[in-house]
Motif scaffolding. Structure first.
Motif, PDB file in Angstrom:
ATOM      1  N   ASP A 100      22.335  27.807  -9.383  1.00 37.16           N
ATOM      2  CA  ASP A 100      23.088  28.008 -10.496  1.00 37.16           C
ATOM      3  C   ASP A 100      22.705  29.550 -10.759  1.00 37.16           C
ATOM      4  O   ASP A 100      23.548  30.368 -11.490  1.00 37.16           O
ATOM      5  N   SER A 101      21.423  30.040 -10.672  1.00 42.12           N
ATOM      6  CA  SER A 101      20.953  31.398 -10.651  1.00 42.12           C
ATOM      7  C   SER A 101      21.702  32.392  -9.993  1.00 42.12           C
ATOM      8  O   SER A 101      21.982  33.554 -10.491  1.00 42.12           O
ATOM      9  N   ARG A 102      22.372  31.779  -8.979  1.00 42.47           N
ATOM     10  CA  ARG A 102      23.062  32.922  -8.070  1.00 42.47           C
ATOM     11  C   ARG A 102      24.554  32.776  -8.044  1.00 42.47           C
ATOM     12  O   ARG A 102      25.328  33.014  -7.429  1.00 42.47           O
ATOM     13  N   CYS A 103      25.012  31.880  -9.295  1.00 43.34           N
ATOM     14  CA  CYS A 103      26.282  31.681  -9.748  1.00 43.34           C
ATOM     15  C   CYS A 103      27.293  31.046  -8.631  1.00 43.34           C
ATOM     16  O   CYS A 103      28.176  31.139  -8.464  1.00 43.34           O
ATOM     17  N   TYR A 104      26.510  30.085  -8.158  1.00 43.60           N
ATOM     18  CA  TYR A 104      27.455  29.126  -7.144  1.00 43.60           C
ATOM     19  C   TYR A 104      28.283  28.274  -7.865  1.00 43.60           C
ATOM     20  O   TYR A 104      27.923  27.435  -8.795  1.00 43.60           O
ATOM     21  N   GLY A 105      29.362  28.306  -7.158  1.00 36.78           N
ATOM     22  CA  GLY A 105      30.483  27.544  -7.885  1.00 36.78           C
ATOM     23  C   GLY A 105      31.304  28.214  -9.036  1.00 36.78           C
ATOM     24  O   GLY A 105      32.170  27.591  -9.658  1.00 36.78           O
TER      25      GLY A 105
ATOM     26  N   LEU B 154      16.265  23.337  -6.478  1.00 39.56           N
ATOM     27  CA  LEU B 154      17.519  23.699  -5.766  1.00 39.56           C
ATOM     28  C   LEU B 154      18.737  23.912  -6.764  1.00 39.56           C
ATOM     29  O   LEU B 154      19.580  25.040  -6.538  1.00 39.56           O
ATOM     30  N   ALA B 155      18.992  23.126  -7.492  1.00 34.69           N
ATOM     31  CA  ALA B 155      20.026  23.322  -8.269  1.00 34.69           C
ATOM     32  C   ALA B 155      19.860  24.448  -9.287  1.00 34.69           C
ATOM     33  O   ALA B 155      21.080  25.271  -9.617  1.00 34.69           O
TER      34      ALA B 155
ATOM     35  N   ALA C 146       0.857  -1.232  -0.088  1.00 35.07           N
ATOM     36  CA  ALA C 146       0.020   0.048   0.072  1.00 35.07           C
ATOM     37  C   ALA C 146       0.771   1.153   0.060  1.00 35.07           C
ATOM     38  O   ALA C 146       0.234   2.357  -0.558  1.00 35.07           O
ATOM     39  N   LEU C 147       2.239   1.023   0.311  1.00 38.36           N
ATOM     40  CA  LEU C 147       3.117   2.487   0.229  1.00 38.36           C
ATOM     41  C   LEU C 147       3.632   2.719  -0.822  1.00 38.36           C
ATOM     42  O   LEU C 147       4.254   3.625  -1.137  1.00 38.36           O
ATOM     43  N   ILE C 148       3.561   1.811  -1.943  1.00 38.83           N
ATOM     44  CA  ILE C 148       3.958   2.194  -3.265  1.00 38.83           C
ATOM     45  C   ILE C 148       3.381   3.372  -3.814  1.00 38.83           C
ATOM     46  O   ILE C 148       4.131   4.164  -4.447  1.00 38.83           O
ATOM     47  N   PRO C 149       2.030   3.866  -3.729  1.00 38.22           N
ATOM     48  CA  PRO C 149       1.534   4.901  -4.272  1.00 38.22           C
ATOM     49  C   PRO C 149       2.094   6.225  -3.341  1.00 38.22           C
ATOM     50  O   PRO C 149       1.795   7.498  -3.627  1.00 38.22           O
ATOM     51  N   VAL C 150       2.670   5.801  -2.469  1.00 37.47           N
ATOM     52  CA  VAL C 150       3.491   6.901  -1.569  1.00 37.47           C
ATOM     53  C   VAL C 150       4.661   7.298  -2.028  1.00 37.47           C
ATOM     54  O   VAL C 150       5.097   8.439  -2.196  1.00 37.47           O
ATOM     55  N   LEU C 151       5.361   6.280  -2.091  1.00 42.41           N
ATOM     56  CA  LEU C 151       6.794   6.238  -2.561  1.00 42.41           C
ATOM     57  C   LEU C 151       7.137   7.059  -3.770  1.00 42.41           C
ATOM     58  O   LEU C 151       8.078   7.698  -4.132  1.00 42.41           O
ATOM     59  N   ILE C 152       6.160   6.604  -4.836  1.00 43.60           N
ATOM     60  CA  ILE C 152       6.522   7.062  -6.311  1.00 43.60           C
ATOM     61  C   ILE C 152       6.391   8.570  -6.406  1.00 43.60           C
ATOM     62  O   ILE C 152       7.126   9.380  -6.748  1.00 43.60           O
ATOM     63  N   PRO C 153       5.238   9.328  -5.881  1.00 39.90           N
ATOM     64  CA  PRO C 153       4.947  10.613  -5.813  1.00 39.90           C
ATOM     65  C   PRO C 153       6.208  11.267  -4.741  1.00 39.90           C
ATOM     66  O   PRO C 153       6.616  12.508  -5.224  1.00 39.90           O
ATOM     67  N   LEU C 154       6.531  10.575  -3.836  1.00 42.31           N
ATOM     68  CA  LEU C 154       7.603  11.090  -2.987  1.00 42.31           C
ATOM     69  C   LEU C 154       8.838  11.127  -3.911  1.00 42.31           C
ATOM     70  O   LEU C 154       9.883  12.300  -3.785  1.00 42.31           O
ATOM     71  N   LEU C 155       9.202  10.434  -4.522  1.00 40.76           N
ATOM     72  CA  LEU C 155      10.694  10.289  -5.424  1.00 40.76           C
ATOM     73  C   LEU C 155      10.369  11.263  -6.399  1.00 40.76           C
ATOM     74  O   LEU C 155      11.430  12.123  -6.617  1.00 40.76           O
ATOM     75  N   ILE C 156       9.371  11.506  -7.085  1.00 33.45           N
ATOM     76  CA  ILE C 156       8.964  12.461  -7.983  1.00 33.45           C
ATOM     77  C   ILE C 156       9.351  13.716  -7.456  1.00 33.45           C
ATOM     78  O   ILE C 156       9.854  14.858  -7.977  1.00 33.45           O
ATOM     79  N   SER C 157       8.744  14.030  -6.222  1.00 35.14           N
ATOM     80  CA  SER C 157       8.707  15.379  -5.610  1.00 35.14           C
ATOM     81  C   SER C 157      10.173  15.616  -5.224  1.00 35.14           C
ATOM     82  O   SER C 157      10.688  16.715  -5.277  1.00 35.14           O
ATOM     83  N   SER C 158      10.801  14.669  -4.739  1.00 34.55           N
ATOM     84  CA  SER C 158      12.191  14.915  -4.313  1.00 34.55           C
ATOM     85  C   SER C 158      13.132  15.270  -5.531  1.00 34.55           C
ATOM     86  O   SER C 158      13.968  16.273  -5.313  1.00 34.55           O
ATOM     87  N   PHE C 159      12.957  14.647  -6.708  1.00 37.39           N
ATOM     88  CA  PHE C 159      13.920  15.037  -7.910  1.00 37.39           C
ATOM     89  C   PHE C 159      13.223  16.477  -8.280  1.00 37.39           C
ATOM     90  O   PHE C 159      14.246  17.250  -8.813  1.00 37.39           O
ATOM     91  N   ASN C 160      11.991  16.745  -8.277  1.00 36.19           N
ATOM     92  CA  ASN C 160      11.707  18.197  -8.600  1.00 36.19           C
ATOM     93  C   ASN C 160      12.386  19.043  -7.734  1.00 36.19           C
ATOM     94  O   ASN C 160      12.788  20.254  -8.049  1.00 36.19           O
ATOM     95  N   ARG C 161      12.475  18.919  -6.265  1.00 36.53           N
ATOM     96  CA  ARG C 161      12.904  19.875  -5.270  1.00 36.53           C
ATOM     97  C   ARG C 161      14.387  19.900  -5.677  1.00 36.53           C
ATOM     98  O   ARG C 161      15.082  21.060  -5.446  1.00 36.53           O
ATOM     99  N   ALA C 162      15.044  18.547  -6.162  1.00 39.78           N
ATOM    100  CA  ALA C 162      16.571  18.801  -6.373  1.00 39.78           C
ATOM    101  C   ALA C 162      16.804  19.812  -7.549  1.00 39.78           C
ATOM    102  O   ALA C 162      17.910  20.410  -7.490  1.00 39.78           O
ATOM    103  N   ASP C 163      15.971  19.503  -8.536  1.00 35.00           N
ATOM    104  CA  ASP C 163      16.382  20.514  -9.760  1.00 35.00           C
ATOM    105  C   ASP C 163      16.153  21.735  -9.429  1.00 35.00           C
ATOM    106  O   ASP C 163      16.603  22.701  -9.868  1.00 35.00           O
TER     107      ASP C 163
END
Length: 270
Positions: free
Chosen positions: A223-228, A218-219, A199-216
């Motif tokens: 990048d817009s603040r010229c980090y690095g 943040l990146a 039953a947790l599968i419908p929770v894990l998939i949206p959570l992974l997608i949301s995590s990748f979106n947050r990572a994008d």
């Protein structure tokens, strides 16, 4: 999940908040060492460590119940560790005739529960009183000698601080997804362990997608603040060692010396 406080920052002005982040990390490590120096389950050693956490919580102006909430996140791990000791530790005297639970097993289980709890409380107090930026700077300063062997110290410190910062964020996201799935008729509480895991599968998939979106996001923000773009980065606030840090060192050293003194010199099993 919303009450889980490990990795979150409690913004306020206090004695502990104003301490050097590098010093606080070192003091946290020293506190964990003091907890592991306690070798037997008696009152004095663990009581000293618990008193240390209470005093640090008072000086940090963080509600102690907020610090205690950090244990909820690993409650399953604590209970599981205790059950393993109770079931498989055969030392000592059985509590009943032909029984498999011994007094030493129960004592060891309680010892492990208290030790893990104290370690989590001290670590949680560090994250509650140190912002992610300060934490990253503190880790970078402590690992600075590794730059001599071309180790990416700054990148490693940044990864650690971001990971800690996103723990409460991902927990909040998980809570929202679970509530949304329940509103659609999902059932997470009935059935055996395999049905609950499925039953947790419908929770894990949206959570992974949301995590990748947050990572994008943040990146893109970094990048817009010229980090690095600059090799020699400067800091807005430079951390210095002051009287607060010296007081913390003395206080933590007193805890370690006290535990060693009780455990060795007096011959008292603490």
């Amino acid at each position: 999940m919303k009450d889980f406080s490990f990795g979150s920052y409690y913004p306020t002005v206090s004695f502990v908040h104003k301490m050097n982040a590098s010093v606080k990390i070192l003091l946290c490590i020293a506190y964990i060492v003091a907890v592991f120096l306690v070798q037997s389950f008696y009152f004095l050693g663990f009581a000293a460590c618990f008193l240390f956490v209470i005093i640090a919580s008072i000086f940090s102006r963080v509600p102690f119940f907020r610090v205690l909430k950090s244990v909820k996140g690993i409650l399953f791990f604590i209970i599981f560790s205790a059950i393993l000791q109770v079931l498989f530790n055969k030392e000592g005297t059985p509590l009943w005739e032909n029984g498999f639970i011994t007094d030493v097993g129960l004592l060891t289980a309680a010892f492990i529960v208290v030790r893990i709890t104290l370690v989590v409380l001290g670590s949680s107090l560090l994250t509650l009183t140190t912002s992610p930026v300060e934490l990253a700077d503190g880790i970078e300063i402590l690992l600075y000698p590794l730059k001599w062997i071309k180790f990416p110290v700054h990148e490693f410190a940044l990864i650690m601080s971001i990971a800690l910062r996103f723990i409460p964020t991902l927990l909040d996201e998980t809570d929202r997804i679970i509530k949304a799935q329940k509103a659609r008729g999902a059932d997470f509480e009935s059935g055996n362990i395999f049905k609950r895991a499925k039953a947790l599968i419908p929770v894990l998939i949206p959570l992974l997608i949301s995590s990748f979106n947050r990572a994008d996001d943040l990146a893109d923000a970094m990048d817009s603040r010229c980090y690095g773009k600059s090799k020699n980065r400067t800091r807005y606030k430079k951390q210095t060692v002051g009287i607060r840090d010296v007081t913390g060192f003395v206080f933590t050293a007193g805890l370690i010396v006290g535990v060693i003194f009780l455990n060795g010199v007096l011959g008292v099993a603490v």
